[in-house]
Motif scaffolding. Structure first.
Motif, PDB file in Angstrom:
ATOM      1  N   ASN A 175       0.837  -1.189   0.000  1.00 19.66           N
ATOM      2  CA  ASN A 175       0.000   0.000   0.000  1.00 19.66           C
ATOM      3  C   ASN A 175       0.879   1.248   0.000  1.00 19.66           C
ATOM      4  OD1 ASN A 175      -1.790   2.223   1.461  1.00 19.66           O
ATOM      5  ND2 ASN A 175      -3.175   0.650   0.678  1.00 19.66           N
ATOM      6  N   ARG A 177       0.291   5.792   0.040  1.00 21.15           N
ATOM      7  CA  ARG A 177      -0.682   6.852   0.248  1.00 21.15           C
ATOM      8  C   ARG A 177      -0.301   8.081  -0.570  1.00 21.15           C
ATOM      9  NH1 ARG A 177      -5.212   5.594   1.423  1.00 21.15           N
ATOM     10  NH2 ARG A 177      -4.458   3.964   0.063  1.00 21.15           N
ATOM     11  N   ASP A 181      -4.857  11.418  -0.262  1.00 21.62           N
ATOM     12  CA  ASP A 181      -5.245  10.578   0.880  1.00 21.62           C
ATOM     13  C   ASP A 181      -4.815  11.217   2.198  1.00 21.62           C
ATOM     14  OD1 ASP A 181      -6.347   8.544  -0.726  1.00 21.62           O
ATOM     15  OD2 ASP A 181      -4.352   7.701  -1.080  1.00 21.62           O
ATOM     16  N   HIS A 185      -6.921  12.449   5.436  1.00 22.70           N
ATOM     17  CA  HIS A 185      -6.594  12.025   6.795  1.00 22.70           C
ATOM     18  C   HIS A 185      -6.443  13.225   7.720  1.00 22.70           C
ATOM     19  CE1 HIS A 185      -4.930   9.692  10.058  1.00 22.70           C
ATOM     20  NE2 HIS A 185      -3.847  10.448  10.063  1.00 22.70           N
ATOM     21  N   ARG A 309     -13.693   6.118   4.852  1.00 19.23           N
ATOM     22  CA  ARG A 309     -12.268   5.829   5.008  1.00 19.23           C
ATOM     23  C   ARG A 309     -12.030   5.126   6.338  1.00 19.23           C
ATOM     24  NH1 ARG A 309      -8.486   7.535   1.001  1.00 19.23           N
ATOM     25  NH2 ARG A 309      -9.786   8.319  -0.704  1.00 19.23           N
ATOM     26  N   SER A 337      -6.145   6.519   6.345  1.00 15.44           N
ATOM     27  CA  SER A 337      -7.209   6.835   5.377  1.00 15.44           C
ATOM     28  C   SER A 337      -7.216   5.922   4.162  1.00 15.44           C
ATOM     29  CB  SER A 337      -7.094   8.311   4.935  1.00 15.44           C
ATOM     30  OG  SER A 337      -7.411   9.168   5.996  1.00 15.44           O
ATOM     31  N   VAL A 338      -7.333   4.619   4.420  1.00 15.73           N
ATOM     32  CA  VAL A 338      -7.505   3.670   3.325  1.00 15.73           C
ATOM     33  C   VAL A 338      -8.996   3.451   3.105  1.00 15.73           C
ATOM     34  CG1 VAL A 338      -5.317   2.497   3.700  1.00 15.73           C
ATOM     35  CG2 VAL A 338      -7.338   1.709   4.919  1.00 15.73           C
TER      36      VAL A 338
END
Length: 502
Positions: A175, A177, A181, A185, A309, A337-338
């Motif tokens: 992953n 970001r 994103d 967040h 999120r 914040s995925v």
């Protein structure tokens, strides 16, 4: 790397900057205790520029001398299977850390280390609540070699015990970001209120300076407030505009904090190790073995739920101990914040059998809400009666209003509570306006506790506390038979499976 084995080594001179910056950070962390002295000194010497300049010069000289002495007395040695560190000016610290005790290797690269490509290496152990060792300024190549030597040493131990060959290292990106994103967040996080709380002691002085600034622009605030030529809605609009500007400014600070902390975030996996790298001014690298993972957490506040999120946390050993700090904790890996799908994919990568995204939760007893409501009732309603008796009608109304709000939050919190279990995992859900989902393997439980109050015994209820290496988790107000079943299941799996919790 082997050329340095057995020799006492000094740090690179760039470490002097590190010690100086660390001294300033330590002073900043204790600034709240120094504020009275600073304010008294400022009031006395604010009109004497020479005294202020002399004081600042003396402070800078003290910081420089302190950094030079710490640099001079710091030395380290790498012997066969051990790291030894001698440090301290007046209070000497000697650390002798065998490789087999090291459970976590972390890297930090402050911005002033990047031109010379040096790195701070942080070494954690499972048996300590604080950071065990820190080598301040290693060349990046040496740090990478030492990291591989430590990890290879532990891998060889495990492989020899299991008669297996160690696997080749290969990193796979799980992953990353984007800046977008991180902006989300920052907006959704609580940093805005943290900043407001930190500024609370300065509200009076800040408001005075704000009013003075407006008056410098030619606006007479007193005349404006005393004037009757403006309608009430215009005053309301004026103050709402100011509030909007202040909140927007705080949101900007929160977003900047998020971007600086998690900039260029990447989570990778190499065999059984997760590696997190992030940071703008200071680059952080945290390595976590999958076997050290204790619990997976989905965290959502109200705005995260609106934006759909999730803040995903991998809690590992010592996650609740002193070694963690916001955003860059050594005790956990947080992916900010995925989306829900990304969170489920990461959780499935770590524990394929978990059902965190699909499990059905059982509610806790409604008597949890009844008990808490009764506590709020007996605290606030008699108080409102006393206040009304002595003629404080407004405070009495405020007390009743507070009781109504407390009851609403108590009911909302009760509805958030939930629990579930399957063959391998225990699941918890809790929250207030936001919600947290937690999942941990049953065999990771280290201690169990069943408790009952007089109120619970009447209704055959209990509370169960399950202690993991990352902290305790509580199931409140569940049926006693259910609590005993959970405890029996935990103890049986720990005894029967005999799996390592680390």
């Amino acid at each position: 790397m082997t050329n340095y084995h057995g020799q006492w080594l000094k740090l690179s001179p760039v470490a002097i900057i590190y010690f100086a910056v660390q001294f300033v950070k330590d002073v900043g962390n204790n600034l709240i205790y120094l504020l009275p002295a600073i304010l008294v000194g400022y009031n006395q010497f604010s009109e004497n520029g020479l005294v202020i300049i002399s004081g600042l010069s003396a402070l800078l000289l003290f910081v420089a001398i302190s950094a030079l002495l710490k640099f001079y007395f710091y030395q380290y040695r790498l012997t066969d299977g051990r790291v030894q560190i001698h440090s301290g000016v007046f209070q000497k610290n000697h650390i002798d850390l065998p490789f087999e005790r090291i459970q976590n290797v972390r890297f930090e690269q402050p911005i002033f280390y990047r031109p010379t490509n040096h790195i701070c290496m942080l070494l954690d152990t499972a048996g300590s609540s604080k950071l065990e060792a820190k080598i301040i300024a290693l060349p990046k190549g040496v740090a990478e070699s030492l990291k591989q030597e430590i990890l290879s040493h532990k891998t060889e131990q495990v492989s020899n015990a299991e008669n297996e060959q160690p696997e080749a290292e290969h990193e796979q990106i799980l992953n990353s970001r984007s800046v977008q994103d991180l902006i989300i967040h920052g907006l959704a996080s609580n940093r805005i209120w943290i900043v407001l709380g930190a500024l609370a002691p300065f509200f009076n002085s800040l408001s005075e300076k704000f009013i003075a600034g407006i008056e410098n622009l030619g606006v007479d605030v007193d005349a404006l407030m005393a004037s009757s030529q403006y309608a009430f809605w215009q005053y309301v609009l004026f103050f709402l505009s100011i509030a909007f500007i202040v909140i927007a400014f705080m949101a900007l600070i929160s977003v900047l904090g998020s971007v600086i902390t998690f900039y260029d975030f990447k989570l990778t996996r190499s065999n059984d190790r997760y590696i997190r790298r992030n940071g703008f001014f200071t680059r952080h690298e945290v390595v976590m073995k999958l076997s050290r993972l204790q619990m997976i957490v989905y965290q959502q506040n109200w705005l995260d739920r609106v934006l759909q999120r999730v803040n995903l946390k991998f809690e590992q050993l010592g996650a609740s101990l002193d070694r963690q700090s916001a955003g860059t904790s050594g005790g956990k890996i947080m992916v900010p914040s995925v989306t829900q799908g990304e969170a489920n994919d990461l959780a499935a990568d770590a524990w394929p059998e978990n059902k965190l995204s699909a499990i059905n939760y059982h509610p806790v007893s409604k008597r949890l809400a009844v008990r808490n409501t009764l506590i709020a009732f007996w605290l606030l309603i008699p108080l409102s009666g006393v206040l009304a008796y002595f003629g404080n009608g407004e405070l009495a109304v405020a007390s009743i209003t507070l009781f109504i709000l407390s009851t609403a939050f108590i009911i909302l919190s009760w509805k958030r509570w939930g629990y579930a279990i399957d063959d391998n995992f225990i699941y918890l859900r809790k929250g207030l306006i936001g919600v947290n989902y937690r999942c941990f393997p049953i065999h990771k439980v280290q201690q169990t506790k069943l408790s009952q109050s007089w109120f619970m015994r009447r209704f055959k209820l209990c509370s169960v506390k399950l202690v993991l290496a990352c902290g305790g988790q509580t199931l409140p107000f569940i049926k006693r038979t259910t609590g005993e079943k959970y405890i029996d299941t935990c103890l049986y799996q720990v005894e029967a499976l005999r799996k390592s919790w680390m």
